[in-house]
Every structure is written in C-alpha cells, then in structure tokens.
Design a protein around this motif. Structure first.
Motif, PDB file in Angstrom:
ATOM      1  N   LEU A  34     -27.925 -14.242 -12.359  1.00 40.72           N
ATOM      2  CA  LEU A  34     -27.374 -15.261 -13.582  1.00 40.72           C
ATOM      3  C   LEU A  34     -25.924 -15.288 -13.770  1.00 40.72           C
ATOM      4  N   TYR A  35     -25.098 -14.421 -13.041  1.00 40.05           N
ATOM      5  CA  TYR A  35     -23.794 -14.265 -13.114  1.00 40.05           C
ATOM      6  C   TYR A  35     -22.933 -14.723 -11.871  1.00 40.05           C
ATOM      7  N   GLU A  36     -21.932 -15.416 -12.067  1.00 40.98           N
ATOM      8  CA  GLU A  36     -21.141 -15.920 -10.710  1.00 40.98           C
ATOM      9  C   GLU A  36     -20.411 -14.500 -10.133  1.00 40.98           C
ATOM     10  N   PRO A  37     -19.955 -14.467  -9.240  1.00 44.33           N
ATOM     11  CA  PRO A  37     -19.274 -13.336  -8.547  1.00 44.33           C
ATOM     12  C   PRO A  37     -18.049 -12.765  -9.233  1.00 44.33           C
ATOM     13  N   GLU A  38     -17.264 -13.333 -10.152  1.00 43.33           N
ATOM     14  CA  GLU A  38     -16.318 -12.888 -10.710  1.00 43.33           C
ATOM     15  C   GLU A  38     -16.393 -13.159 -12.146  1.00 43.33           C
ATOM     16  N   ALA A  39     -17.797 -13.069 -12.678  1.00 45.86           N
ATOM     17  CA  ALA A  39     -18.050 -13.291 -14.004  1.00 45.86           C
ATOM     18  C   ALA A  39     -17.501 -12.137 -14.853  1.00 45.86           C
ATOM     19  N   ARG A  40     -17.488 -12.298 -16.148  1.00 54.35           N
ATOM     20  CA  ARG A  40     -16.773 -11.655 -17.410  1.00 54.35           C
ATOM     21  C   ARG A  40     -17.890 -11.011 -18.064  1.00 54.35           C
ATOM     22  N   PHE A  41     -17.808  -9.642 -18.780  1.00 54.73           N
ATOM     23  CA  PHE A  41     -18.698  -9.154 -19.652  1.00 54.73           C
ATOM     24  C   PHE A  41     -18.174  -8.455 -20.332  1.00 54.73           C
ATOM     25  N   VAL A  42     -18.059  -8.466 -21.642  1.00 56.04           N
ATOM     26  CA  VAL A  42     -17.626  -7.684 -22.735  1.00 56.04           C
ATOM     27  C   VAL A  42     -18.414  -6.640 -23.317  1.00 56.04           C
ATOM     28  N   GLY A  45     -37.162  -5.619 -16.388  1.00 53.29           N
ATOM     29  CA  GLY A  45     -36.894  -4.776 -15.580  1.00 53.29           C
ATOM     30  C   GLY A  45     -36.354  -5.474 -14.249  1.00 53.29           C
ATOM     31  N   GLU A  46     -35.963  -6.789 -14.239  1.00 47.66           N
ATOM     32  CA  GLU A  46     -35.809  -7.307 -13.063  1.00 47.66           C
ATOM     33  C   GLU A  46     -34.205  -7.350 -12.886  1.00 47.66           C
ATOM     34  N   LEU A  47     -33.689  -6.142 -12.425  1.00 49.97           N
ATOM     35  CA  LEU A  47     -32.021  -6.230 -12.334  1.00 49.97           C
ATOM     36  C   LEU A  47     -31.477  -7.343 -11.380  1.00 49.97           C
ATOM     37  N   ASP A  48     -32.139  -7.802 -10.221  1.00 54.74           N
ATOM     38  CA  ASP A  48     -31.644  -8.485  -9.141  1.00 54.74           C
ATOM     39  C   ASP A  48     -31.438  -9.782  -9.847  1.00 54.74           C
ATOM     40  N   ALA A  49     -32.629 -10.306 -10.704  1.00 53.90           N
ATOM     41  CA  ALA A  49     -32.893 -11.618 -11.356  1.00 53.90           C
ATOM     42  C   ALA A  49     -31.852 -11.660 -12.252  1.00 53.90           C
ATOM     43  N   VAL A  50     -31.639 -10.653 -13.136  1.00 55.54           N
ATOM     44  CA  VAL A  50     -30.465 -10.786 -14.058  1.00 55.54           C
ATOM     45  C   VAL A  50     -29.067 -10.925 -13.355  1.00 55.54           C
ATOM     46  N   MET A  51     -28.879 -10.447 -12.220  1.00 58.20           N
ATOM     47  CA  MET A  51     -27.445 -10.353 -11.740  1.00 58.20           C
ATOM     48  C   MET A  51     -27.111 -11.828 -10.931  1.00 58.20           C
ATOM     49  N   LYS A 104     -19.786  -3.240 -25.662  1.00 57.13           N
ATOM     50  CA  LYS A 104     -19.855  -3.092 -26.911  1.00 57.13           C
ATOM     51  C   LYS A 104     -18.358  -2.662 -27.351  1.00 57.13           C
ATOM     52  N   SER A 105     -17.806  -1.565 -26.600  1.00 57.35           N
ATOM     53  CA  SER A 105     -16.654  -1.030 -27.045  1.00 57.35           C
ATOM     54  C   SER A 105     -15.276  -2.247 -27.048  1.00 57.35           C
ATOM     55  N   GLY A 106     -15.636  -3.386 -26.297  1.00 57.29           N
ATOM     56  CA  GLY A 106     -14.663  -4.612 -26.465  1.00 57.29           C
ATOM     57  C   GLY A 106     -13.841  -4.371 -24.965  1.00 57.29           C
ATOM     58  N   GLU A 107     -14.272  -3.489 -23.972  1.00 56.93           N
ATOM     59  CA  GLU A 107     -13.882  -3.800 -22.673  1.00 56.93           C
ATOM     60  C   GLU A 107     -14.285  -4.699 -22.024  1.00 56.93           C
ATOM     61  N   THR A 108     -13.434  -5.567 -21.286  1.00 58.12           N
ATOM     62  CA  THR A 108     -14.019  -6.699 -20.245  1.00 58.12           C
ATOM     63  C   THR A 108     -14.246  -6.282 -19.059  1.00 58.12           C
ATOM     64  N   LEU A 109     -15.275  -6.222 -18.366  1.00 55.26           N
ATOM     65  CA  LEU A 109     -15.607  -5.938 -17.000  1.00 55.26           C
ATOM     66  C   LEU A 109     -15.609  -7.137 -16.207  1.00 55.26           C
ATOM     67  N   ILE A 110     -15.047  -7.110 -14.826  1.00 56.62           N
ATOM     68  CA  ILE A 110     -14.979  -8.400 -14.107  1.00 56.62           C
ATOM     69  C   ILE A 110     -15.726  -7.953 -12.755  1.00 56.62           C
ATOM     70  N   GLY A 111     -16.577  -9.037 -12.271  1.00 53.81           N
ATOM     71  CA  GLY A 111     -17.320  -8.827 -11.193  1.00 53.81           C
ATOM     72  C   GLY A 111     -18.631  -8.365 -11.538  1.00 53.81           C
ATOM     73  N   ARG A 112     -19.563  -8.772 -10.338  1.00 50.78           N
ATOM     74  CA  ARG A 112     -20.854  -8.483 -10.635  1.00 50.78           C
ATOM     75  C   ARG A 112     -21.199  -6.926 -10.358  1.00 50.78           C
ATOM     76  N   ASP A 113     -20.521  -6.152  -9.531  1.00 48.22           N
ATOM     77  CA  ASP A 113     -20.686  -4.810  -9.417  1.00 48.22           C
ATOM     78  C   ASP A 113     -20.701  -4.106 -10.741  1.00 48.22           C
ATOM     79  N   ARG A 114     -19.509  -4.327 -11.417  1.00 43.97           N
ATOM     80  CA  ARG A 114     -19.225  -3.715 -12.740  1.00 43.97           C
ATOM     81  C   ARG A 114     -20.294  -4.017 -13.687  1.00 43.97           C
ATOM     82  N   ILE A 115     -20.679  -5.360 -13.635  1.00 43.11           N
ATOM     83  CA  ILE A 115     -21.660  -5.762 -14.638  1.00 43.11           C
ATOM     84  C   ILE A 115     -22.947  -5.086 -14.281  1.00 43.11           C
TER      85      ILE A 115
END
Length: 81
Positions: free
Chosen positions: A28-36, A20-26, A38-49
């Motif tokens: 791990l991500y670069e500021p402009e990281a990508r996250f795909v 349950g460590e959200l800050d620690a998970v985040m 399940k539906s296939g949408e690509t999210l860009i940036g830590r805020d959306r991730i």
C-alpha cells in the motif's frame, strides 16, 4: 489488493494488519512514503515503515477504522503491480 479510492485505504490497511499480512500492507506504500509514529516522528521509506507495521502485527494489534471524511488534494495515481 490495492484500494480503488483514497477513502478505502484505511479499511484495506486494517484488513491486512489484522490478518497478519505484512507484505500486503507494505504494498500500500510508495517507496518513499511517510509514516508518522505515535511520538510524532516521521519515518521515510518502506524499510522504516515495515519495522513499525511489523511490530503491530507481531504484537497481534487489532485495528478498527472508520473514515469520517476523505479529502483528495491534487492527483492520485493508480499503480499497477
């Protein structure tokens, strides 16, 4: 805790989400990281991730990872925080 090698990333991600460590998970991500999603949408940036990962934690999702093969293309940089 940041992973030392790319193949360690899934294990560290899993540990932080399951704890349950959200800050620690985040961290791990670069500021402009990508996250795909399940539906296939690509999210860009830590805020959306953060919204998606926060939802996993809120739902008390339990993750279990297993690295089958790790391939590094190009350089990976170790960040200091």
């Amino acid at each position: 805790m940041l992973p030392d090698k790319p193949e360690d990333w899934p294990r560290v991600f899993e540990q932080h989400v399951n704890a349950g460590e959200l800050d620690a998970v985040m961290a791990l991500y670069e500021p402009e990281a990508r996250f795909v999603t399940k539906s296939g949408e690509t999210l860009i940036g830590r805020d959306r991730i953060r919204k998606v990962v926060g939802g996993l934690i809120e739902a008390k999702a339990r993750l279990y990872s297993r690295v089958v093969k790790a391939v590094t293309v190009g350089d990976t940089q170790k960040r200091s925080r």
